[in-house]
Every structure is written in C-alpha cells, then in structure tokens.
Design a protein around this motif. Sequence first.
Motif, PDB file in Angstrom:
ATOM      1  N   SER A 279       6.369  14.163   6.069  1.00  0.00           N
ATOM      2  CA  SER A 279       6.145  15.501   6.625  1.00  0.00           C
ATOM      3  C   SER A 279       6.972  16.496   5.836  1.00  0.00           C
ATOM      4  CB  SER A 279       6.544  15.555   8.102  1.00  0.00           C
ATOM      5  OG  SER A 279       7.951  15.413   8.247  1.00  0.00           O
ATOM      6  N   ASN A 281       8.799  18.916   7.068  1.00  0.00           N
ATOM      7  CA  ASN A 281      10.115  19.065   7.699  1.00  0.00           C
ATOM      8  C   ASN A 281      11.046  17.925   7.294  1.00  0.00           C
ATOM      9  OD1 ASN A 281       9.404  21.430   9.008  1.00  0.00           O
ATOM     10  ND2 ASN A 281       8.732  20.387  10.874  1.00  0.00           N
ATOM     11  N   GLY A 285      14.362  18.439   5.160  1.00  0.00           N
ATOM     12  CA  GLY A 285      15.597  17.981   5.779  1.00  0.00           C
ATOM     13  C   GLY A 285      16.427  17.147   4.827  1.00  0.00           C
ATOM     14  N   ARG A 363       4.305  28.683   4.654  1.00  0.00           N
ATOM     15  CA  ARG A 363       5.755  28.510   4.640  1.00  0.00           C
ATOM     16  C   ARG A 363       6.256  28.944   3.262  1.00  0.00           C
ATOM     17  NH1 ARG A 363       4.729  28.040   9.141  1.00  0.00           N
ATOM     18  NH2 ARG A 363       5.348  26.458  10.679  1.00  0.00           N
TER      19      ARG A 363
END
Length: 397
Positions: A279, A281, A285, A363
């Motif tokens: 993903s 995110n 991360g 994004r």
Amino acid sequence: MIRVETQALLDGFAAAGLAAYVAALLVRRAGGPVTPRLVFLFGVMSVFYGVRSLAVRTGLPVFEAATYAAISLAPLAALLLAEGLLRRHAPRPMKIAVFAASALALGFALFTTSRVAFGSRSALAVIILSSLVAILILLWARDRKSLSRAENGAVRRLAVGLAIVIPLIGTDFSELVASPIGFSPIAALVIVLLALSNGVSDARDVWIDVAVIVATTLALTCGLIEQLDIGALDDRVRLFALIGAALITMTLVVRIQPFGAAGRRTSLRQRMASADTRSLNGFLGDMTREPILKDLSVLSDHDLADYRPETLAQTLNRRPLWSAAALQAETDQLNDAEREPLLDLLARSDATHVGLLSRSPLRVGLVRLPDLSRNTEAEIDLGLAFRMARLTAENRT
C-alpha cells in the motif's frame, strides 16, 4: 624551535582523522559484520591518540592510564576485524593468545602506577607488537581462493596497513627506540586512507595521494627549515611529521565527505528495496524512516483545492520530481498557469521539491533537501522513491 609537545599535535591530528572516519561509518549505517568491527578498531585507536595527546599536554595520571587502557584493546580489535574480513575464525591458540595479551595489557594499564617503569613499558611493547605480527601472518596466510576479488583486496589493504604500522609502533616507545617522535599516528592515518579505498582503481588513487602528500610535505618542510633556521635533525623530523599529518588529515576530510554521502544514498536505496509495497501508506511509512524523507509532507485533494488539482496532477505527471530550479528553468515546456501554482506551493510549504505520489486519489509529496544535496545523486534517488510510490499506488487501485 620544534618542541617535544609536537607529539601531542601529531596525536591530535590522528585522533581527528580516525574519529571522522568512524563518524562516516556510523552515518553510512551500512549492514554486514565488518562495519561494527571497523568502528571498534578505529574508535579504539581514535580514543588512544586523543587521550595520549591530552596526557602529553596535561601530564595528568588519569590520561596516561587511559592511554594504556585504550591501546591494550588494539590487538583484540584488529583480530576481530581480521576474522570479519576472512569470514572465518582465527586458530584457537591465536585467539587465546591475543585475548590474554589484551587482558594482560589492560590489567597493566589499570593496576600500575602512572610512572611506568622501563621494564614494564618494554613488556607492553612486546605484547602488543607480537599480537599484531601474529594477525599480520594470519592475513597473509589466508586461503585466497575462498574469498572474492574484492574481499582479497580489502584483506590485502589491511595487511599492508599493519605491515606499515607495526615497525612505526616501536617508535612510540622512546626508551626502546632512539626516535625523535612517535610515528604511529601517521601510519594510522595512512591505514584510514587505505580503508576508504574500494576497488583497485580507488586503491591506486590512494597511493597517488600518498606520493603527492610525501612530496608536498618534503617541499613545505624544506621551505620552513630555511625560513625558521631549524638546525637540529630531531626538530626537522618533528616538523616533517607534523606537516605530513596535517596534510593527510585534510585529505581524509575531503575523501570522507563523499564516502558518507555514498552511505546515505546506499541506505535510501536499501530502504526502497525492502519497503512495504502492499500500500502507499505502508511504503511511505517505511521511507520516512530515512533522514532525507523524514519531513515529507503529503497533501490530498482537500489540501490542494486552491491549486486546480487536475492541472497540478498533469504537470507533476511529466516527471517523478520537480524542484523550484527546474520549474523556473523549464520555460519552453511549462506555461505560467502550470508553473506558478507549484512554485507557490513550494514556497508556502518551505519545500524544495514536489512530486506526484498518486493520481487517484490525488496525493502530492513535498520535501526539503539541504542545499548541499541538491542537483546531486541524492536528488535522483529521491525521484526514484517518488516513482516507486506512484507504482505502488497504481498497482493497488
């Protein structure tokens, strides 16, 4: 007149050069079994020269004791590095002997008086030199076929370094050798130059550096001898050693800067290779653990409502990463309607680079690169990270 305190300056140069190399190793954060061993060995030697310089300067017994304590760990540190480079353990009798020698030398440092007798100094010299000679024999007697070409090169450089430093260590024991100064700090700095080389061509460059340093040192020494009217041979030797150490230290600083930068790039690439790509995110991360992306700002459609998000996405889609300089330079490819919103976004966010992380949902990532990192490979690697983020997002939509 060049005084005996020149030894303190010489040791100070060695401590600074070794500490800079250790700091670069820590900044690189490179994995593998050899890096911690390099940090241990050169860290010990940096501490040794640092406290010995302070001992000469201050005359305090605590620094003299610390000097002997630090050097007592040198044979153990050298053995651990040799084992790491050879990818095998040293023979058990050698390991026992080296461990015993380090323990004996450490006990000597901790439990003797500050004014060490001549016999005790002789015993310490024999213990340390014998241990290093045994490690040198281990390196030269290695099974070359069991190691790669690069590994053999690294072992060879360490062996050459030890062969240089062992006879010069004897000059540090002035009661044993009639030497005007201890020359081991210069040998230690040369070893760091060898350790910084990576591959045959780089090693050749190191020896060219050494030749240039020696020639420059001779020229400067001869000029200063004439200007300062230095007649004593011992003082001339001390001056030569001091100038040489200063030049080597400056060379190390120049070489260590790209060495540390290369380590940071390697760390970022390793992070990209192992990041979570299930993903966007998860990927971000993992990537924000890197210093270069630590302050990454991610904006969504709602945050970009005042910047015509669709037009913004089309502009950012042309390349993985845009910098303020690139936006201002691409006058033939971008019009004011495309350029100004991005420049305004960078200014408001105090960022230097902007890139598209995903189109659906939108994004946008903003990051600030230090001035010295712009227009370098760091910028290219940052663009690769943004490209991987796009691919991660697109593969999951």
